[in-house]
Design an enzyme around this catalytic site. Structure first.
Site, short mmCIF file in Angstrom:
data_model
loop_
_atom_site.label_atom_id
_atom_site.label_comp_id
_atom_site.label_asym_id
_atom_site.label_seq_id
_atom_site.Cartn_x
_atom_site.Cartn_y
_atom_site.Cartn_z
NE ARG A 3 -19.21 24.80 -2.53
CZ ARG A 3 -17.90 24.72 -2.42
NH1 ARG A 3 -17.13 25.15 -3.42
NH2 ARG A 3 -17.33 24.22 -1.35
CD GLU B 166 -8.70 20.43 -0.53
OE1 GLU B 166 -9.75 20.87 -1.03
OE2 GLU B 166 -7.57 20.61 -1.04
O1 LIG Z 1 -13.75 15.65 -1.93
P1 LIG Z 1 -13.82 16.34 -0.60
O2 LIG Z 1 -12.47 16.52 0.02
O3 LIG Z 1 -14.80 15.73 0.34
O4 LIG Z 1 -14.30 17.85 -0.86
C1 LIG Z 1 -15.32 18.21 -1.72
C2 LIG Z 1 -16.49 18.79 -0.99
O5 LIG Z 1 -16.11 19.99 -0.29
C3 LIG Z 1 -17.01 21.03 -0.61
O6 LIG Z 1 -18.10 21.03 0.24
P2 LIG Z 1 -18.27 21.87 1.57
O7 LIG Z 1 -18.37 20.91 2.71
O8 LIG Z 1 -17.23 22.93 1.64
O9 LIG Z 1 -19.74 22.41 1.43
P3 LIG Z 1 -20.53 23.49 0.59
O10 LIG Z 1 -20.88 22.87 -0.75
O11 LIG Z 1 -21.73 23.66 1.45
O12 LIG Z 1 -19.73 24.74 0.44
C4 LIG Z 1 -17.47 20.68 -2.01
O13 LIG Z 1 -18.70 21.29 -2.32
C5 LIG Z 1 -17.59 19.18 -1.98
O14 LIG Z 1 -18.84 18.77 -1.47
N1 LIG Z 2 -10.13 23.31 -3.40
C1 LIG Z 2 -11.45 23.48 -3.35
N2 LIG Z 2 -12.06 24.43 -4.10
C2 LIG Z 2 -13.40 24.59 -4.04
N3 LIG Z 2 -14.20 23.87 -3.27
C3 LIG Z 2 -13.63 22.91 -2.50
N4 LIG Z 2 -14.16 22.00 -1.67
C4 LIG Z 2 -13.16 21.26 -1.15
N5 LIG Z 2 -11.99 21.64 -1.65
C5 LIG Z 2 -12.25 22.67 -2.51
#
Ligand SMILES: O=P(O)(O)OC[C@H]1O[C@H](OP(=O)(O)OP(=O)(O)O)[C@H](O)[C@@H]1O
Ligand SMILES: Nc1ncnc2[nH]cnc12
Length: 178
Positions: free
Chosen positions: A67, A104
Site C-alpha cells: 500500500r 501487527e
Molecule cells: O506498523 P506495523 O505494525 O508494521 O504495520 C503497518 C504495516 O502493515 C501493513 O502492511 P501489510 O504487511 O499488511 O502489507 P500490504 O500493504 O501489502 O497490505 C501496512 O500497509 C503497513 O505497511
Molecule cells: N489496523 C490496521 N489497519 C489497516 N492496515 C493495517 N496494517 C497493520 N495494521 C493495520
C-alpha cells in the site's frame, strides 16, 4: 481549504472494520478514501505540502510494498524525484539487501535492490499506515544498511495507541490519527 479542515474531511473517508483480518484488530481501510477522486486529490495535495514543509531535501521516495507504493509513487511524481520500492521477498531481481521484521499480525521480510540506493542518498520513506512500527523500522534499517540516509518518514494513517513511532529514531509525519 486550509490543511486542518482538509484532514478532518479526509479522515471521514476512512472505513473501519473491527476484527479484521483477525480478532482484536481494528482495520482502517484506506481504499474507501481512494474510491473518492476528490478526496484522493486532496490527500495528494496534503502529502506534497507536508513533505515540502518538513522534508524539503528528500532526493528519493522509498515506498513499502504494497500500500506504500500507491502513495509513494504519487509523491515521487509530484516532487520530481525517483521512486524506489522495498518489496516482500522473492520479487526483486539483482543484488539485494534484506531485513526480517514483526507485523501487527505476523512476521515478514523486506528486500531492496542494492543499486537503487547511492551512498548518502537522502530518502523519504512512505507507507500507508503506522501500527506497531515494525515495518517502518525495518524500512529505515534497510535504507541505512544500503548506504542511504532516512531524511524522514511519511505515513497517511497512525494508530496512536500502538506507539509505533517510539521505535523510529528518524522524524515521522502522519496525516490522519486514530
Ligand atoms: O506498523 P506495523 O505494525 O508494521 O504495520 C503497518 C504495516 O502493515 C501493513 O502492511 P501489510 O504487511 O499488511 O502489507 P500490504 O500493504 O501489502 O497490505 C501496512 O500497509 C503497513 O505497511
Ligand atoms: N489496523 C490496521 N489497519 C489497516 N492496515 C493495517 N496494517 C497493520 N495494521 C493495520
Amino acid at each position: 481549504m486550509e490543511m486542518e479542515k482538509k484532514l478532518k474531511e479526509l479522515k471521514e473517508h476512512i472505513s473501519t472494520y473491527p476484527d479484521f483480518p483477525t480478532p482484536g484488530i481494528v482495520f482502517r481501510d484506506m481504499f474507501s478514501l481512494l474510491r473518492n477522486p476528490a478526496a484522493f486529490k486532496d490527500l495528494r495535495d496534503v502529502m506534497v505540502e507536508v513533505t515540502k514543509r518538513n522534508i524539503p531535501d528528500a532526493q528519493a521516495v522509498v515506498g513499502l510494498e504494497s500500500r506504500g507504493f500507491l502513495f509513494g509513487s504519487v509523491l515521487a511524481i509530484e516532487l520530481g524525484i525517483p521512486f524506489i520500492p522495498i518489496r516482500k521477498p522473492g520479487k526483486l531481481p539483482g543484488e539485494l539487501n534484506s531485513v526480517t521484521y514483526q507485523l501487527e499480525y505476523g512476521t515478514d521480510k523486506f528486500e531492496i535492490q542494492k543499486e537503487s540506493v547511492q551512498p548518502g542518498l537522502k530518502v523519504l520513506l512512505v507507507d500507508d499506515l503506522l501500527a506497531t512500527g515494525g515495518s517502518l523500522k525495518a524500512g529505515c534499517q534497510l535504507i541505512e544498511e544500503s548506504g542511504g540516509e532516512v531524511a524522514g518518514c511519511l505515513v497517511i494513517m497512525e494508530l496512536l495507541e500502538l506507539r509505533g513511532r517510539d521505535k523510529i529514531s528518524q522524524p515521522v509525519f502522519s496525516l490522519l490519527e486514530f
